[in-house]
Design an enzyme around this catalytic site. Structure first.
Site, mmCIF file in Angstrom:
data_model
loop_
_atom_site.group_PDB
_atom_site.id
_atom_site.type_symbol
_atom_site.label_atom_id
_atom_site.label_comp_id
_atom_site.label_asym_id
_atom_site.label_seq_id
_atom_site.Cartn_x
_atom_site.Cartn_y
_atom_site.Cartn_z
ATOM 1 C CE1 TYR A 14 -3.947 -2.978 0.615
ATOM 2 C CE2 TYR A 14 -2.071 -3.703 2.810
ATOM 3 C CZ TYR A 14 -3.206 -3.766 1.357
ATOM 4 O OH TYR A 14 -4.331 -4.841 1.835
ATOM 5 C CG HIS A 19 -6.837 4.722 1.192
ATOM 6 N ND1 HIS A 19 -7.890 5.493 1.061
ATOM 7 C CD2 HIS A 19 -7.697 3.559 1.580
ATOM 8 C CE1 HIS A 19 -8.707 6.179 1.778
ATOM 9 N NE2 HIS A 19 -8.770 4.693 2.282
ATOM 10 C CG PHE A 68 -5.154 -2.563 7.762
ATOM 11 C CD1 PHE A 68 -4.492 -2.945 7.003
ATOM 12 C CD2 PHE A 68 -4.340 -3.212 8.525
ATOM 13 C CE1 PHE A 68 -3.804 -3.167 5.850
ATOM 14 C CE2 PHE A 68 -3.134 -4.169 8.621
ATOM 15 C CZ PHE A 68 -3.569 -4.354 6.800
ATOM 16 C CG ASN A 70 -11.482 1.384 6.916
ATOM 17 O OD1 ASN A 70 -11.059 2.412 6.515
ATOM 18 N ND2 ASN A 70 -12.455 0.692 6.594
ATOM 19 C CG ASN A 116 -14.759 3.988 6.434
ATOM 20 O OD1 ASN A 116 -15.627 4.434 7.012
ATOM 21 N ND2 ASN A 116 -15.273 2.984 4.948
#
Length: 207
Positions: A14, A19, A68, A70, A116
């Site tokens: 990631y 994001h 993570f 969220n 989120n």
């Protein structure tokens, strides 16, 4: 002590995603101001340092939650409790699909707008923290939002993202001194947003 936190997902998979814009900005601040080595605490990677501001030298804790995206609030709230800080002492950098690529906006309070990570922060800290919203554009189709933000920045994105991260570093003393408007204005002066449609990046694909 003030906290600067980035929103993102841990791991190489990631690392360059849209994001993870928040993590990437935090990394740049770390390098630009010579913060200490990263260490693990509060379910996060953290680093301490100082930044000279108009109000004097300010202690800063950088946080990259490893929970993570969220669940970022869980990690940041642990640091807030440990250092006996208030939500007002926290600033979170995150990607924002409702802003055109290259736009940056400072926000205090208000709703999470479907983000989120912000939702998690509000669940743990309430609404009185500061958010630095980094525009990454909307793909134009709700079904494509997750593929869009979980894709790496394209070359055309880096033409605005890299100058923006530099501008954030240069303007950071204003933010830490509490002058949100001056910080936002200075970032946009140093790194003006590209003059294109907000959906352009998504349409270009791997350009």
């Amino acid at each position: 002590m003030l906290i600067l936190s980035g929103q993102g997902n841990p791991g190489a998979k990631y690392a360059k995603n849209r994001h993870n814009a928040g993590f990437l900005v935090i990394d740049r601040i770390h390098d630009a101001y010579g913060f200490g080595p990263w260490r693990t605490k509060f379910d996060a990677e953290i680093s301490e340092g100082t930044v000279e501001t108009a109000n004097g030298r300010q202690r800063v804790l950088l946080i990259k939650p490893q929970t993570f995206y969220n669940e970022t609030g869980r990690s940041v709230s642990k640091a807030v409790t440990f250092y006996k800080l208030q939500p007002e002492d926290v600033t979170v950098f995150h990607d924002e699909i409702d802003l055109a690529p290259g736009r940056l906006r400072v926000k205090r309070g208000g709703g999470h707008s479907g983000n989120n990570g912000a939702r998690s922060m509000m669940a743990h800290l309430g609404e009185n923290f500061r958010r630095i919203r980094i525009g990454v554009g909307h793909p134009g189709d709700k079904a494509m939002v997750m593929p869009h933000v979980l894709s790496d920045f394209h070359k055309v994105d880096l033409e605005w993202f890299e100058p923006m991260t530099e501008a954030v570093c240069k303007a950071l003393p204003f933010l830490l001194a509490g002058d949100d408007e001056r910080f936002q204005t200075e970032v946009m002066r140093l790194a003006p947003a590209p003059k294109h449609d907000p959906k352009q990046t998504a349409r270009k694909g791997e350009a």
